[in-house]
Design an enzyme around this catalytic site. Structure first.
Site, short mmCIF file in Angstrom:
data_model
loop_
_atom_site.label_atom_id
_atom_site.label_comp_id
_atom_site.label_asym_id
_atom_site.label_seq_id
_atom_site.Cartn_x
_atom_site.Cartn_y
_atom_site.Cartn_z
N SER A 165 0.80 -9.80 -0.90
CA SER A 165 0.56 -8.36 -0.78
C SER A 165 0.91 -7.75 0.57
CB SER A 165 -0.90 -8.04 -1.12
OG SER A 165 -1.77 -8.73 -0.24
N LYS B 57 0.80 -1.23 0.00
CA LYS B 57 0.00 0.00 0.00
C LYS B 57 0.84 1.28 0.00
CE LYS B 57 -4.45 -1.23 0.23
NZ LYS B 57 -5.51 -0.70 -0.64
#
Length: 313
Positions: A289, A38
């Protein structure tokens, strides 16, 4: 964005290759700064802001990883950040966000409730909104993962990507297919939170299609207005995996590759194992991720994984 972010490592596993019958490359975004991908999108968005807008401060909502990305980017840019987070966000993600200097407001039982509350403050204060996925600058930042991936693995033919609101897969799909138009991009959602899966396959939406999942980082109620058209144009398929399949993949990565992965980060790995026969690939990329898992979850993850532990023998 470099050197403020890492070019994350790729790892391979002969055991994994043998189990699924293809060459697999794990893109380890759990080793990114702040522990998840992110930071890429948040930092790219922040760097586009002119000085007069930076002075107003920024605001966002997040289930955790985007919060840390925005907080880190704001600290490096000397910008005040306010982050709205659901009440049940793992405490390690809350503490990490605060540690970067952001103001944290806990509200709502899920991302969407926290998001609505953050919009109210944004309208009253004029702070700049840094959306966790439905923003083209954020998507472009996430797309740098695909640029790194394809620069290192020239013959990559498939990328499997976890999907929440769709910012990661949108950026990756556009970037990857601009380099190799024939590459396949497959998205993965939790079966307990699958609005993009339903929209992609024209399955009727219901209000009850989002429940509690160990992949809280991708538990989003509605597809992004900007991400969904990109997904429909550039993504080849969307699949779902269960919490027990995700839990099995968390344990697999911990035991076989000695790396800790959070629920959302293990979703693409779970899809690799569950759909290995359907995924026609010789060189398959997996987006790991994030790794910001609440260690207090490990007992429940072990229990969940009993029926989906990946056998390596």
């Amino acid at each position: 964005m470099y050197p403020l972010i890492h070019q994350t490592p790729l790892i391979t596993s002969e055991t994994t290759n043998r189990i699924v019958g293809k060459k697999v490359y794990f893109k380890m975004e759990n080793q990114q700064k702040t522990g998840a991908f992110k930071i890429r999108g948040a930092l790219n968005k922040m760097m586009q802001l002119p000085e007069n807008l930076r002075r107003q401060g920024v605001i966002t909502a997040s289930a955790g990883n985007h919060a840390q990305g925005v907080a880190y980017a704001a600290k490096r840019s000397n910008i005040k950040a306010t982050i709205y987070m659901p009440k049940h966000t793992p405490i390690n993600k809350i503490n990490a966000t605060k540690a970067y200097g952001a103001e944290v407001v806990l509200t709502g039982v899920n991302f969407d409730e926290a998001y609505k509350a953050s919009l109210v403050e944004q309208k009253s204060t004029g702070k700049i909104y840094i959306h966790p996925f439905d923003d083209y600058d954020v998507m472009a930042g996430q797309g740098t993962i695909a640029l790194e991936f394809l620069n290192e693995v020239k013959d990559l033919d498939t990328i499997i990507v976890p999907v929440g609101g769709g910012g990661l897969i949108s950026g990756i799909a556009v970037a990857a297919k601009s380099i190799n138009p024939t590459i396949k991009v497959i998205g993965v959602q939790s079966s307990y939170a699958s609005p993009i899966f339903r929209a992609f396959h024209n399955i009727q939406q219901t209000k009850s299609n989002v429940g509690t999942t160990i992949a809280e980082g991708i538990a989003v109620q509605n597809p992004g207005q900007k991400t969904l058209p990109i997904i429909e144009k550039f993504v080849d398929d969307i699949v779902t995996v269960s919490d027990s399949e995700i839990a099995g993949s968390i344990l697999y990565m911990l035991e076989r590759n000695k790396t800790l992965v959070e629920g959302a980060g293990a979703a693409a790995i779970a899809a690799l194992f569950s759909y290995s026969q359907q995924i026609r690939s010789k060189h398959c990329g997996i987006i790991v991720s994030g790794g910001n898992i609440d260690l207090q979850q490990m007992t429940s993850i072990q229990n969940l994984a009993q029926n989906h532990y990946v056998q390596t023998g």
